[in-house]
Design a protein around this motif. Structure first.
Motif, PDB file in Angstrom:
ATOM      1  N   TYR A 133       9.148  44.398  12.025  1.00 23.56           N
ATOM      2  CA  TYR A 133      10.047  45.371  11.394  1.00 23.56           C
ATOM      3  C   TYR A 133       9.922  45.225   9.884  1.00 23.56           C
ATOM      4  O   TYR A 133       9.569  44.165   9.368  1.00 23.56           O
ATOM      5  N   THR A 134      10.223  46.307   9.183  1.00 18.01           N
ATOM      6  CA  THR A 134       9.984  46.278   7.745  1.00 18.01           C
ATOM      7  C   THR A 134      10.963  47.169   7.001  1.00 18.01           C
ATOM      8  O   THR A 134      11.562  48.092   7.582  1.00 18.01           O
ATOM      9  N   GLU A 135      11.088  46.882   5.729  1.00 19.65           N
ATOM     10  CA  GLU A 135      11.902  47.691   4.823  1.00 19.65           C
ATOM     11  C   GLU A 135      11.307  47.559   3.428  1.00 19.65           C
ATOM     12  O   GLU A 135      10.930  46.459   3.005  1.00 19.65           O
ATOM     13  N   GLU A 136      11.201  48.676   2.722  1.00 17.70           N
ATOM     14  CA  GLU A 136      10.700  48.673   1.350  1.00 17.70           C
ATOM     15  C   GLU A 136      11.851  48.885   0.388  1.00 17.70           C
ATOM     16  O   GLU A 136      12.811  49.594   0.677  1.00 17.70           O
ATOM     17  N   VAL A 148       4.444  43.352 -10.825  1.00 15.93           N
ATOM     18  CA  VAL A 148       3.717  42.575  -9.825  1.00 15.93           C
ATOM     19  C   VAL A 148       4.230  42.950  -8.440  1.00 15.93           C
ATOM     20  O   VAL A 148       5.437  42.957  -8.197  1.00 15.93           O
ATOM     21  N   ARG A 149       3.321  43.270  -7.534  1.00 18.34           N
ATOM     22  CA  ARG A 149       3.691  43.601  -6.165  1.00 18.34           C
ATOM     23  C   ARG A 149       4.200  42.352  -5.449  1.00 18.34           C
ATOM     24  O   ARG A 149       3.571  41.296  -5.509  1.00 18.34           O
ATOM     25  N   VAL A 150       5.343  42.453  -4.774  1.00 17.45           N
ATOM     26  CA  VAL A 150       5.929  41.318  -4.062  1.00 17.45           C
ATOM     27  C   VAL A 150       6.151  41.700  -2.604  1.00 17.45           C
ATOM     28  O   VAL A 150       6.862  42.659  -2.312  1.00 17.45           O
ATOM     29  N   TRP A 151       5.507  40.957  -1.703  1.00 13.57           N
ATOM     30  CA  TRP A 151       5.767  41.121  -0.271  1.00 13.57           C
ATOM     31  C   TRP A 151       6.298  39.802   0.268  1.00 13.57           C
ATOM     32  O   TRP A 151       5.770  38.728  -0.032  1.00 13.57           O
ATOM     33  N   HIS A 175      12.768  49.734   9.846  1.00 11.16           N
ATOM     34  CA  HIS A 175      12.096  50.403  10.953  1.00 11.16           C
ATOM     35  C   HIS A 175      10.980  49.521  11.488  1.00 11.16           C
ATOM     36  O   HIS A 175      10.481  48.618  10.790  1.00 11.16           O
ATOM     37  N   PRO A 176      10.532  49.762  12.724  1.00 12.82           N
ATOM     38  CA  PRO A 176       9.424  48.984  13.271  1.00 12.82           C
ATOM     39  C   PRO A 176       8.101  49.392  12.648  1.00 12.82           C
ATOM     40  O   PRO A 176       7.922  50.531  12.229  1.00 12.82           O
ATOM     41  N   TRP A 177       7.176  48.424  12.584  1.00 12.05           N
ATOM     42  CA  TRP A 177       5.790  48.756  12.257  1.00 12.05           C
ATOM     43  C   TRP A 177       4.930  48.391  13.474  1.00 12.05           C
ATOM     44  O   TRP A 177       5.325  47.585  14.305  1.00 12.05           O
ATOM     45  N   TYR A 178       3.770  49.029  13.577  1.00 10.00           N
ATOM     46  CA  TYR A 178       3.006  48.978  14.813  1.00 10.00           C
ATOM     47  C   TYR A 178       1.577  48.503  14.588  1.00 10.00           C
ATOM     48  O   TYR A 178       0.997  48.661  13.510  1.00 10.00           O
ATOM     49  N   LEU A 179       1.028  47.918  15.637  1.00 12.81           N
ATOM     50  CA  LEU A 179      -0.384  47.559  15.672  1.00 12.81           C
ATOM     51  C   LEU A 179      -0.843  47.618  17.119  1.00 12.81           C
ATOM     52  O   LEU A 179      -0.232  47.002  17.999  1.00 12.81           O
ATOM     53  N   GLY A 180      -1.889  48.393  17.392  1.00 13.06           N
ATOM     54  CA  GLY A 180      -2.417  48.500  18.741  1.00 13.06           C
ATOM     55  C   GLY A 180      -1.430  49.057  19.742  1.00 13.06           C
ATOM     56  O   GLY A 180      -1.432  48.655  20.916  1.00 13.06           O
ATOM     57  N   GLY A 181      -0.593  49.965  19.303  1.00 15.38           N
ATOM     58  CA  GLY A 181       0.370  50.596  20.200  1.00 15.38           C
ATOM     59  C   GLY A 181       1.592  49.749  20.502  1.00 15.38           C
ATOM     60  O   GLY A 181       2.432  50.134  21.319  1.00 15.38           O
ATOM     61  N   ASN A 217      -3.935  46.622   0.105  1.00 13.77           N
ATOM     62  CA  ASN A 217      -4.171  48.042  -0.162  1.00 13.77           C
ATOM     63  C   ASN A 217      -2.953  48.755  -0.732  1.00 13.77           C
ATOM     64  O   ASN A 217      -3.032  49.941  -1.080  1.00 13.77           O
ATOM     65  N   ASP A 218      -1.833  48.047  -0.800  1.00  8.79           N
ATOM     66  CA  ASP A 218      -0.576  48.626  -1.280  1.00  8.79           C
ATOM     67  C   ASP A 218      -0.210  49.872  -0.480  1.00  8.79           C
ATOM     68  O   ASP A 218       0.193  50.902  -1.023  1.00  8.79           O
ATOM     69  N   THR A 219      -0.355  49.738   0.846  1.00  6.73           N
ATOM     70  CA  THR A 219      -0.010  50.834   1.739  1.00  6.73           C
ATOM     71  C   THR A 219       1.103  50.392   2.684  1.00  6.73           C
ATOM     72  O   THR A 219       1.141  49.219   3.094  1.00  6.73           O
ATOM     73  N   PRO A 220       1.996  51.281   3.048  1.00  5.32           N
ATOM     74  CA  PRO A 220       3.082  50.900   3.964  1.00  5.32           C
ATOM     75  C   PRO A 220       2.528  50.458   5.314  1.00  5.32           C
ATOM     76  O   PRO A 220       1.497  50.946   5.769  1.00  5.32           O
ATOM     77  N   LEU A 221       3.234  49.547   5.946  1.00  9.23           N
ATOM     78  CA  LEU A 221       2.870  49.172   7.312  1.00  9.23           C
ATOM     79  C   LEU A 221       3.042  50.377   8.230  1.00  9.23           C
ATOM     80  O   LEU A 221       3.967  51.175   8.041  1.00  9.23           O
TER      81      LEU A 221
END
Length: 502
Positions: free
Chosen positions: A455-458, A410-413, A444-450, A492-496
């Motif tokens: 921040y995120t970690e997998e 099961v995917r966990v976020w 590391h940081p994740w971005y939206l609209g520049g 979508n199970d895609t990285p940020l």
């Protein structure tokens, strides 16, 4: 401590009482109060606790209510269709509201509000959203203040669109549970004395089984379960129950929990460390707290005089803040306006929204449109329940459940609004550290609209942790665009995105 209180309370009493933050100087947020009250109960404050805090054990013998005929279900579905909510702007998707019986003999029924995806509803996944408390309404918070398609104007009568609603990406089902929360009810008064994590998971499971009979096209559809705060318990417990019973029409893909109650001890220690690291309390106060106070939630020991002194100082230092968003303004005037406030936008959350929502959902024409049972004073609809008498079981940790779900694919976020001080990012980081996970990607940081969205970690084993920059405890309220982006990547199970070009 407040004047007039003795030193018989544990350290939790002093500091959790402060978490009922001053709102309009007369009351605190209902969701704040519910979580604080639970923690006090688990500590046995004001007396010995009888709450079961042992590991969660799912109910094995679950018998959904006898299902009505397919024809009856079709009739119930047609009845549940909401033609239009009062004060609602036009929309292109269907919405439903109504009741699903979870225990016929007890007369226990749960209220739901369902919004179809705004596009591609036939192929979009199904998301079940649960708010926490325990005892708080997913209609009040999730639907009308966070990720639902509408928000309530300051007049308490009209709605405006949330263009970052999560039904842009999924069919979204909001559930009010357990019985006694929101419009959900029971005809058996003793049910209100029996609530706890275990019974809530069982009833939520039965609700979902029976709801899928009314909406059979979602059987086998990708299913995701999400929630925030105390839903950090509800969500993995329901997922665990689903996997235990292996219903063929459940296609559980993942769970998503935000600013979630996961592990009591680290949740508490992370809160104090967050206070100090964000200059809410002094380094000296934190050191004295750790030296003189028993911070282990399993213990309900009487605090020492020195512990009481430092607790009182922390209380005073944070009293005039909204601990659930330390940089947010307070609601200083909750009076409804004759007309909606000018300049209202979805990007600027109004701290008085609780009051607008409560006024709206107590309007008879709104209750009729939702197909909810009518409420009458003094028993008006409330964002968090005042009739639930007791919470009987709440394990000190759900880490074993999360690890079990990961083990079953099961995917966990897990996500954290980084300005929440109650279940802050530090608490979640401490809890994840106890899981002894292996990092798959560096922090590391994740971005939206520049801009940096957070921040995120997998981690190996299908777990992702992400922060949402500038968001409080109710992440979609404060950062709707960033929360929608996070949700879409989760589905979508895609990285940020790890580049500002996105």
């Amino acid at each position: 401590m407040r004047k007039g209180q003795g030193y018989s309370y544990s350290v939790i009493a002093s500091v959790l009482v402060l978490l009922c933050v001053v709102v309009s100087r007369i009351e605190c947020s209902s969701q704040v109060h519910a979580l604080s009250r639970l923690y006090l109960s688990k500590r046995g404050v004001g007396g010995s606790s009888t709450m079961d805090t042992s590991h969660f054990k799912a109910v094995k013998d679950l018998k959904p209510s006898s299902l009505r005929s397919a024809a009856n279900q079709e009739g119930l579905r047609k009845r549940d269709l909401i033609r239009r909510l009062p004060g609602q702007p036009p929309v292109s998707f269907d919405q439903y509201g109504g009741y699903v019986t979870v225990n016929e003999s007890a007369g226990r029924s749960f209220f739901y509000y369902f919004v179809e995806a705004s596009k591609s509803k036939d192929s979009s996944p199904l998301l079940l959203w649960l708010n926490g408390g325990p005892g708080c309404s997913s209609l009040a918070y999730g639907a009308l203040q966070e990720l639902g398609p509408f928000r309530v104007h300051s007049d308490g009568k009209t709605l405006f669109r949330n263009r970052y609603a999560w039904n842009n990406a999924a069919n979204v089902l909001f559930l009010e549970s357990p019985a006694g929360v929101g419009f959900s009810y029971t005809n058996t008064t003793s049910d209100l004395e029996k609530h706890g994590d275990r019974n809530t998971a069982a009833d939520n499971y039965i609700f979902l089984v029976n709801w899928l009979e009314r909406f059979p096209e979602y059987k086998g559809r990708d299913l995701y379960i999400a929630g925030e705060s105390y839903a950090g318990h509800y969500v993995p417990q329901l997922a665990h129950t689903i996997l235990l019973h292996h219903r063929s029409f459940f296609n559980l893909k993942g769970i998503l929990i935000g600013n979630a109650v996961i592990n009591d001890e680290t949740d508490l220690m992370g809160m104090y460390d967050f206070f100090e690291s964000h200059a809410l309390i002094s380094e000296d106060s934190l050191a004295r707290l750790k030296s003189n106070c028993d911070l282990k939630t399993e213990s309900a020991s009487v605090m020492t005089e020195e512990c009481a002194v430092v607790s009182d100082q922390i209380d005073m230092d944070t009293y005039y803040l909204d601990i659930y968003n330390i940089y947010a303004p307070l609601c200083l005037n909750s009076t409804l306006t004759r007309r909606p406030k000018r300049g209202t936008t979805i990007r600027e959350f109004d701290p008085c929204s609780d009051h607008y929502v409560q006024a709206y959902l107590n309007r008879p024409e709104v209750q009729a449109a939702l197909h909810a049972n009518a409420t009458k004073l003094p028993y008006e609809w409330q964002p968090c329940s005042s009739v639930i008498k007791k919470w009987n079981d709440s394990p000190t940790t759900v880490i074993p459940l999360i690890k079990e779900l990961m083990g079953q694919g099961v995917r966990v976020w897990v996500f954290s609004g980084d300005t929440d001080g109650r279940i802050p990012v530090t608490s979640t980081k401490y809890s994840l550290k106890k899981m002894n996970l292996t990092a798959k990607t560096a922090w590391h940081p994740w971005y939206l609209g520049g801009e940096v969205g957070g921040y995120t970690e997998e981690y190996k084993g299908k777990l992702t942790f992400a922060t949402v920059r500038g968001a409080g405890h109710q992440v979609p309220s404060f950062q709707p665009k960033r929360s929608l982006s996070l949700f879409i990547h989760f589905l979508n199970d895609t990285p940020l995105p790890d580049t500002s070009r996105y």
